[in-house]
Scaffold this motif. Structure first.
Motif, PDB file in Angstrom:
ATOM      1  N   TYR A  49      -1.997  39.220  -0.404  1.00 16.65           N
ATOM      2  CA  TYR A  49      -1.142  38.019  -0.407  1.00 16.65           C
ATOM      3  C   TYR A  49      -1.953  36.778  -0.742  1.00 16.65           C
ATOM      4  O   TYR A  49      -3.056  36.569  -0.206  1.00 16.65           O
ATOM      5  CB  TYR A  49      -0.493  37.854   0.974  1.00 16.65           C
ATOM      6  N   ARG A  50      -1.398  35.956  -1.632  1.00 11.85           N
ATOM      7  CA  ARG A  50      -2.027  34.694  -1.997  1.00 11.85           C
ATOM      8  C   ARG A  50      -1.332  33.551  -1.263  1.00 11.85           C
ATOM      9  O   ARG A  50      -0.135  33.310  -1.453  1.00 11.85           O
ATOM     10  CB  ARG A  50      -1.944  34.459  -3.510  1.00 11.85           C
ATOM     11  N   ALA A  51      -2.053  32.846  -0.424  1.00 11.68           N
ATOM     12  CA  ALA A  51      -1.496  31.734   0.344  1.00 11.68           C
ATOM     13  C   ALA A  51      -1.291  30.522  -0.561  1.00 11.68           C
ATOM     14  O   ALA A  51      -1.701  30.506  -1.732  1.00 11.68           O
ATOM     15  CB  ALA A  51      -2.424  31.386   1.499  1.00 11.68           C
ATOM     16  N   ALA A  52      -0.660  29.483  -0.007  1.00  9.82           N
ATOM     17  CA  ALA A  52      -0.366  28.278  -0.788  1.00  9.82           C
ATOM     18  C   ALA A  52      -1.646  27.608  -1.286  1.00  9.82           C
ATOM     19  O   ALA A  52      -1.648  26.959  -2.337  1.00  9.82           O
ATOM     20  CB  ALA A  52       0.453  27.306   0.059  1.00  9.82           C
ATOM     21  N   ASP A  53      -2.755  27.763  -0.526  1.00  8.46           N
ATOM     22  CA  ASP A  53      -4.014  27.143  -0.939  1.00  8.46           C
ATOM     23  C   ASP A  53      -4.809  28.007  -1.904  1.00  8.46           C
ATOM     24  O   ASP A  53      -5.939  27.664  -2.277  1.00  8.46           O
ATOM     25  CB  ASP A  53      -4.872  26.808   0.290  1.00  8.46           C
ATOM     26  N   GLY A  54      -4.252  29.167  -2.279  1.00 10.55           N
ATOM     27  CA  GLY A  54      -4.911  30.038  -3.232  1.00 10.55           C
ATOM     28  C   GLY A  54      -5.731  31.152  -2.614  1.00 10.55           C
ATOM     29  O   GLY A  54      -6.173  32.068  -3.328  1.00 10.55           O
TER      30      GLY A  54
ATOM     31  N   PHE B 131       4.445  37.445  14.174  1.00  7.34           N
ATOM     32  CA  PHE B 131       5.376  37.511  13.057  1.00  7.34           C
ATOM     33  C   PHE B 131       4.996  36.455  12.025  1.00  7.34           C
ATOM     34  O   PHE B 131       4.610  35.332  12.374  1.00  7.34           O
ATOM     35  CB  PHE B 131       6.814  37.290  13.543  1.00  7.34           C
ATOM     36  N   ARG B 132       5.100  36.824  10.769  1.00  7.56           N
ATOM     37  CA  ARG B 132       4.778  35.917   9.680  1.00  7.56           C
ATOM     38  C   ARG B 132       5.827  36.039   8.571  1.00  7.56           C
ATOM     39  O   ARG B 132       6.500  37.055   8.443  1.00  7.56           O
ATOM     40  CB  ARG B 132       3.399  36.239   9.092  1.00  7.56           C
ATOM     41  N   HIS B 133       5.945  34.969   7.780  1.00  3.55           N
ATOM     42  CA  HIS B 133       6.834  34.943   6.626  1.00  3.55           C
ATOM     43  C   HIS B 133       5.972  34.921   5.364  1.00  3.55           C
ATOM     44  O   HIS B 133       5.060  34.093   5.244  1.00  3.55           O
ATOM     45  CB  HIS B 133       7.739  33.713   6.660  1.00  3.55           C
ATOM     46  N   PHE B 134       6.269  35.819   4.429  1.00  4.59           N
ATOM     47  CA  PHE B 134       5.499  35.931   3.191  1.00  4.59           C
ATOM     48  C   PHE B 134       6.410  35.665   1.994  1.00  4.59           C
ATOM     49  O   PHE B 134       7.405  36.379   1.796  1.00  4.59           O
ATOM     50  CB  PHE B 134       4.879  37.329   3.061  1.00  4.59           C
ATOM     51  N   ARG B 135       6.087  34.650   1.198  1.00  7.53           N
ATOM     52  CA  ARG B 135       6.847  34.396  -0.032  1.00  7.53           C
ATOM     53  C   ARG B 135       6.631  35.569  -0.982  1.00  7.53           C
ATOM     54  O   ARG B 135       5.492  35.926  -1.289  1.00  7.53           O
ATOM     55  CB  ARG B 135       6.372  33.098  -0.683  1.00  7.53           C
ATOM     56  N   THR B 136       7.724  36.175  -1.445  1.00 13.64           N
ATOM     57  CA  THR B 136       7.580  37.393  -2.252  1.00 13.64           C
ATOM     58  C   THR B 136       6.896  37.137  -3.594  1.00 13.64           C
ATOM     59  O   THR B 136       6.233  38.038  -4.122  1.00 13.64           O
ATOM     60  CB  THR B 136       8.951  38.053  -2.490  1.00 13.64           C
ATOM     61  N   GLU B 137       7.019  35.916  -4.150  1.00 10.43           N
ATOM     62  CA  GLU B 137       6.370  35.663  -5.432  1.00 10.43           C
ATOM     63  C   GLU B 137       4.845  35.551  -5.275  1.00 10.43           C
ATOM     64  O   GLU B 137       4.116  35.552  -6.259  1.00 10.43           O
ATOM     65  CB  GLU B 137       6.935  34.401  -6.100  1.00 10.43           C
ATOM     66  N   ARG B 138       4.370  35.472  -4.025  1.00 15.06           N
ATOM     67  CA  ARG B 138       2.923  35.403  -3.785  1.00 15.06           C
ATOM     68  C   ARG B 138       2.330  36.759  -3.396  1.00 15.06           C
ATOM     69  O   ARG B 138       1.140  36.845  -3.106  1.00 15.06           O
ATOM     70  CB  ARG B 138       2.623  34.385  -2.679  1.00 15.06           C
ATOM     71  N   LEU B 139       3.152  37.784  -3.386  1.00 18.27           N
ATOM     72  CA  LEU B 139       2.657  39.130  -3.097  1.00 18.27           C
ATOM     73  C   LEU B 139       1.983  39.686  -4.345  1.00 18.27           C
ATOM     74  O   LEU B 139       2.644  39.932  -5.354  1.00 18.27           O
ATOM     75  CB  LEU B 139       3.803  40.038  -2.652  1.00 18.27           C
ATOM     76  N   LEU B 140       0.687  39.877  -4.288  1.00 15.99           N
ATOM     77  CA  LEU B 140      -0.054  40.362  -5.449  1.00 15.99           C
ATOM     78  C   LEU B 140      -0.020  41.879  -5.548  1.00 15.99           C
ATOM     79  O   LEU B 140      -0.085  42.441  -6.641  1.00 15.99           O
ATOM     80  CB  LEU B 140      -1.509  39.886  -5.361  1.00 15.99           C
TER      81      LEU B 140
END
Length: 235
Positions: A155-160, A191-200
């Motif tokens: 997973y790529r976070a918002a900060d890269g 629990f965490r939320h993962f943006r699907t477009e950031r799933l590598l």
């Protein structure tokens, strides 16, 4: 409301309820007098619809009872149409295509007199283009949720920053422009939320989550409620 529609709606109300439904509750939802409900219930029982109960206690429908498929009311048809319109705005091609397929199947078997409710529905949402980032194929995510299996993610976070995680998937949530994988993260123990477009990278593991799906979802709902309560306190 026509009698035929009213009889159908009584069955629908009883079918969706997990407890006895009183004549007063039926009368309120149908907007008729209680004596009309009594007559309708008696008519349904005479037609061998397996309804049990009595006035003052409530009525239940035998769980084994089934109605002919796609016996939909105009309100139900328009609810489906509205739902398909909303799904069409999601940035998830697999879900959009599935919704279109459902609508095509319904249309192909719908009686002619009900087709206008699909072609010219009385409901609609504001036309809008699908926006936001392009999401990945969510079918593996939904498959893992259904099967109760763990996922390995890159997973790529918002900060890269890129991290690798093992998660227990709970739900795939949708907003207008993106989708979120809601999951229990083993490394964070939360629990965490993962943006699907950031799933590598996504890999469905053979290992199960180790508990029932309903229990995991219940724990997430409790966590979510606690988070909402905290946010209200801070405000």
């Amino acid at each position: 409301m026509r009698k035929a529609d009213r009889l159908f709606q009584i069955i629908q109300i009883l079918r969706r309820s997990s407890r006895p439904v009183t004549s007063s509750e039926l009368a309120d939802e149908l907007e008729v007098a209680r004596r009309t409900v009594y007559r309708d219930i008696a008519h349904l029982i005479a037609q061998r619809v397996p309804i049990e109960g009595e006035a003052g206690f409530g009525y239940v429908l035998d769980a084994q009872y089934d109605m002919p498929p796609l016996t939909l009311t105009p309100d139900e048809i328009e609810a489906v149409v509205l739902g398909v319109q909303m799904v069409a705005r999601l940035n998830d091609a697999a879900i959009r295509n599935a919704a279109s397929d459902v609508m095509a199947k319904i249309t192909s078997v719908m009686p002619q007199d009900l087709l206008p409710y699909i072609a010219q529905p009385a409901v609609g949402i504001k036309p809008d283009d699908v926006g936001g980032d392009v999401t990945r194929d969510t079918r593996p995510l939904r498959s893992a949720i259904r099967e109760g299996r763990k996922l390995a993610l890159d997973y790529r976070a918002a900060d890269g920053a890129v991290t690798s995680r093992i998660v227990w998937p709970v739900l795939l949530g949708y907003a207008d422009t993106h989708s979120l994988l809601i999951a229990w993260c083993q490394s964070k123990h939360a629990f965490r939320h993962f943006r699907t477009e950031r799933l590598l990278k996504v890999e469905i593991l053979d290992e199960s989550i180790g508990m029932s799906r309903s229990k995991l979802r219940q724990q997430w709902q409790q966590w979510r409620d606690a988070q909402m309560w905290k946010s209200r306190v801070v405000q």
